[in-house]
Design a protein around this motif. Structure first.
Motif, PDB file in Angstrom:
ATOM      1  N   PRO A  95     -13.097 -14.357  19.544  1.00  0.00           N
ATOM      2  CA  PRO A  95     -12.409 -15.749  19.511  1.00  0.00           C
ATOM      3  C   PRO A  95     -13.319 -16.964  18.592  1.00  0.00           C
ATOM      4  O   PRO A  95     -12.969 -17.886  18.300  1.00  0.00           O
ATOM      5  N   THR A  96     -14.860 -16.432  18.408  1.00  0.00           N
ATOM      6  CA  THR A  96     -15.746 -17.707  17.749  1.00  0.00           C
ATOM      7  C   THR A  96     -15.305 -17.754  16.437  1.00  0.00           C
ATOM      8  O   THR A  96     -15.066 -19.238  16.307  1.00  0.00           O
ATOM      9  N   PRO A  97     -15.174 -16.958  15.657  1.00  0.00           N
ATOM     10  CA  PRO A  97     -14.717 -17.582  14.254  1.00  0.00           C
ATOM     11  C   PRO A  97     -13.385 -18.070  13.975  1.00  0.00           C
ATOM     12  O   PRO A  97     -13.067 -19.161  13.397  1.00  0.00           O
ATOM     13  N   TYR A 138     -18.248 -20.425  23.791  1.00  0.00           N
ATOM     14  CA  TYR A 138     -18.716 -21.579  24.349  1.00  0.00           C
ATOM     15  C   TYR A 138     -20.112 -22.136  23.975  1.00  0.00           C
ATOM     16  O   TYR A 138     -20.224 -23.064  23.669  1.00  0.00           O
ATOM     17  N   THR A 139     -21.073 -20.982  23.648  1.00  0.00           N
ATOM     18  CA  THR A 139     -22.338 -21.370  23.082  1.00  0.00           C
ATOM     19  C   THR A 139     -22.133 -22.443  21.626  1.00  0.00           C
ATOM     20  O   THR A 139     -22.902 -23.162  21.510  1.00  0.00           O
ATOM     21  N   LYS A 140     -21.530 -21.573  20.771  1.00  0.00           N
ATOM     22  CA  LYS A 140     -21.265 -21.871  19.420  1.00  0.00           C
ATOM     23  C   LYS A 140     -20.617 -23.117  19.570  1.00  0.00           C
ATOM     24  O   LYS A 140     -20.923 -24.146  18.672  1.00  0.00           O
ATOM     25  N   LEU A 141     -19.497 -23.675  20.305  1.00  0.00           N
ATOM     26  CA  LEU A 141     -18.749 -24.678  20.242  1.00  0.00           C
ATOM     27  C   LEU A 141     -19.719 -25.790  20.796  1.00  0.00           C
ATOM     28  O   LEU A 141     -19.715 -26.894  20.366  1.00  0.00           O
ATOM     29  N   ARG A 142     -20.440 -25.765  21.775  1.00  0.00           N
ATOM     30  CA  ARG A 142     -21.507 -26.684  22.049  1.00  0.00           C
ATOM     31  C   ARG A 142     -22.573 -27.244  21.160  1.00  0.00           C
ATOM     32  O   ARG A 142     -22.811 -28.147  20.661  1.00  0.00           O
ATOM     33  N   GLU A 143     -22.922 -25.878  20.319  1.00  0.00           N
ATOM     34  CA  GLU A 143     -24.041 -26.330  19.144  1.00  0.00           C
ATOM     35  C   GLU A 143     -23.144 -27.036  17.929  1.00  0.00           C
ATOM     36  O   GLU A 143     -23.888 -27.854  17.754  1.00  0.00           O
ATOM     37  N   ARG A 144     -21.972 -26.724  17.703  1.00  0.00           N
ATOM     38  CA  ARG A 144     -21.184 -27.340  16.610  1.00  0.00           C
ATOM     39  C   ARG A 144     -20.877 -28.811  17.072  1.00  0.00           C
ATOM     40  O   ARG A 144     -20.990 -29.653  16.152  1.00  0.00           O
ATOM     41  N   GLY A 145     -20.682 -29.141  18.247  1.00  0.00           N
ATOM     42  CA  GLY A 145     -20.028 -30.329  18.774  1.00  0.00           C
ATOM     43  C   GLY A 145     -18.514 -30.586  18.463  1.00  0.00           C
ATOM     44  O   GLY A 145     -17.893 -29.668  17.846  1.00  0.00           O
ATOM     45  N   GLY A 146     -18.220 -31.739  18.672  1.00  0.00           N
ATOM     46  CA  GLY A 146     -16.642 -32.036  18.433  1.00  0.00           C
ATOM     47  C   GLY A 146     -16.018 -31.503  19.273  1.00  0.00           C
ATOM     48  O   GLY A 146     -14.725 -31.710  19.441  1.00  0.00           O
ATOM     49  N   VAL A 147     -16.307 -30.988  20.815  1.00  0.00           N
ATOM     50  CA  VAL A 147     -15.621 -30.784  21.783  1.00  0.00           C
ATOM     51  C   VAL A 147     -16.377 -31.132  23.156  1.00  0.00           C
ATOM     52  O   VAL A 147     -17.455 -31.349  23.059  1.00  0.00           O
ATOM     53  N   ILE A 148     -15.720 -31.433  24.059  1.00  0.00           N
ATOM     54  CA  ILE A 148     -16.127 -32.030  25.431  1.00  0.00           C
ATOM     55  C   ILE A 148     -15.037 -31.130  26.595  1.00  0.00           C
ATOM     56  O   ILE A 148     -14.116 -30.856  26.178  1.00  0.00           O
TER      57      ILE A 148
END
Length: 505
Positions: A388-390, A419-429
């Protein structure tokens, strides 16, 4: 589905009038409709067709008598495979309702039933219905009256399941189809349980008028659930891997053609080119290195082919003649003239249909690309067998801020990485990784308890909300903080004045 359509109406007018007309005959089964056959807890989705033999739970029958009946009608299989509406009868007479105190004196030695298998087979050959066979089994059982009331009900239920050919025809829905797939072919829907699918629809805020992006490899079950919830209002962009989308489960819903007018499709292989701005709408969706397009073979422009069907047919016929090998031509010449004409006519027709299908697929792809380029989708649903990450990092670029997204995976570890990649990327809460837990209960008088057989797991969900990802925001915040603080020179002057005051006697 009716309730979903009602939610989509925002007021009076022609929309309400058009929506009310189909509901007048919506409760009746028609020829060509998709229905779900139900027997106990077993389901099977079929299409109603006249004189079509259907096999279900070791019984074969025809669905001709189902046409014109209401959904939810219970039928009984009679001789010749015909379905007859079942009349409600009393379960057990008052005479057979005598029950014992306990089962301690009952011995299962196989001699309590007087009827043999040959006797039961003879009763079936005479055309006796299943209810009468069950009644005779009860009457010829020497231990039935000594059993407790609960044991008697269990015995009757077991015999009815074996000898009564009773089938209920119900209307397809998300709940019924998800239960059917999870029980029969769970691998095709990535082992997604029906309560997990319900959580996805809730967390994704699916409703009429939305613009949704759906990426799923669950045989079209998630796509059909989203289409049912939206009720034909709004737009759905299906992202698919490979040569084309798979919609086997979507077909079982039996949606009207108007539902598919707002359904678009776009290949995953061209998402990066769309993000980079290098996407070309001139190439056909099915174009590849191995396949040769009609335009390349004949040098015909796309606009010229869309002038008239007659010209299109003549151009494609010319391409067919140019593409036939000499060996095939020699074989056709040696055959009879009538067979030769039929074969050529069939080949031309197939090529024309294939080319028209490519043209329609290209048109849908261009429309989907235009919708994606707006980057204002109202939500994202991912339920795929791929990592799901890419998928999330690329598809979230097309979602507008303050919109929900839901990602499903059968395993927890890929979602933890996502979850970790989205936290590093930002743009989500509001990122949340959850697992739904389901327990079925048997609710009966004096014997309500959890069922012995339970589902071990229904998968994991990662949900969140998109926000504006401004990378320069931390720098601007730092500048504003520096402006609010006092200048360094002013701080020094204040410190020096304080020190001089302390030196004074």
């Amino acid at each position: 589905m009716e309730g979903t359509k009602g939610e989509g109406r925002t007021g009076g007018g022609p929309m309400e009038n058009n929506a009310e007309q189909p509901h007048q005959q919506d409760h009746l089964i028609r020829d060509g409709d998709f229905v779900v056959l139900k027997r106990e807890d077993v389901f099977k989705a079929v299409q109603v067709q006249r004189r079509k033999k259907v096999t279900f739970e070791k019984q074969w029958f025809f669905l001709d008598n189902v046409i014109g009946r209401s959904y939810g009608t219970t039928f009984e299989v009679s001789s010749g495979g015909n379905l007859q509406p079942k009349k409600m009868m009393e379960e057990i007479t008052s005479e057979t309702k005598e029950a014992g105190i306990d089962n301690r004196n009952i011995v299962d030695d196989g001699k309590s039933q007087k009827l043999t298998q040959d006797d039961i087979k003879a009763l079936k050959d005479k055309g006796i219905k299943g209810e009468e066979i069950v009644q005779q089994l009860i009457e010829n059982s020497t231990t039935f009256r000594d059993k407790t009331e609960f044991a008697q009900d269990k015995y009757i239920k077991k015999k009815k399941k074996k000898y009564e050919a009773v089938i209920t025809v119900v209307k397809p829905s998300t709940r019924i189809l998800s239960i059917m797939y999870y029980a029969r072919e769970p691998g095709k829907i990535n082992y997604m349980r029906y309560d997990t699918l319900a959580q996805m629809l809730t967390l994704g805020n699916i409703h009429a008028g939305n613009k949704m992006i759906v990426m799923e490899t669950c045989a079209g079950l998630v796509l059909g659930a989203v289409m049912e919830r939206m009720g034909g209002f709004g737009s759905i962009i299906q992202m698919y891997p490979g040569g084309g989308p798979v919609r086997a489960a979507t077909t079982c819903f039996g949606f009207p053609k108007s539902f598919f007018n707002s359904l678009y499709e776009f290949p995953l292989g061209k998402v990066n080119s769309l993000l980079n701005g290098t996407f070309s709408s001139k190439a056909l969706p099915s174009e590849s290195k191995d396949s040769i397009s009609v335009e390349e073979n004949n040098g015909i422009l796309l606009d010229d082919l869309q002038t008239s069907p007659k010209e299109m047919e003549e151009n494609i016929i010319e391409v067919i003649e140019n593409n036939h090998p000499q060996q095939e031509t020699m074989e056709v010449i040696s055959q009879e003239p009538e067979y030769k004409e039929q074969k050529e006519r069939g080949n031309k027709k197939d090529y024309i249909q294939e080319f028209q299908k490519k043209q329609e697929q290209k048109k849908k792809q261009i429309e989907a690309a235009a919708l994606l380029n707006e980057r204002n989708a109202d939500g994202l649903i991912i339920a795929s067998r791929y990592h799901p990450t890419p998928l999330a990092l690329s598809l979230l670029e097309f979602v507008a801020p303050s919109r929900p997204f839901v990602i499903y995976c059968h395993y927890k570890e890929p979602l933890v990485e996502c979850y970790t990649k989205l936290r590093e990327r930002g743009g989500v809460i509001n990122l949340r990784l959850s697992e739904t837990w389901l327990r079925n209960y048997q609710v009966l008088p004096d014997r309500s308890h959890p069922k012995l057989m339970m589902s071990g797991g229904g998968g994991y969900l990662l949900s969140g909300i998109t926000v504006t990802n401004d990378k320069q925001k931390p720098e601007s915040c730092a500048v504003e903080l520096q402006k609010n603080e006092e200048p360094i020179a002013k701080k020094r002057k204040v410190e020096e004045s304080d020190s001089t005051l302390e030196d004074l006697p």
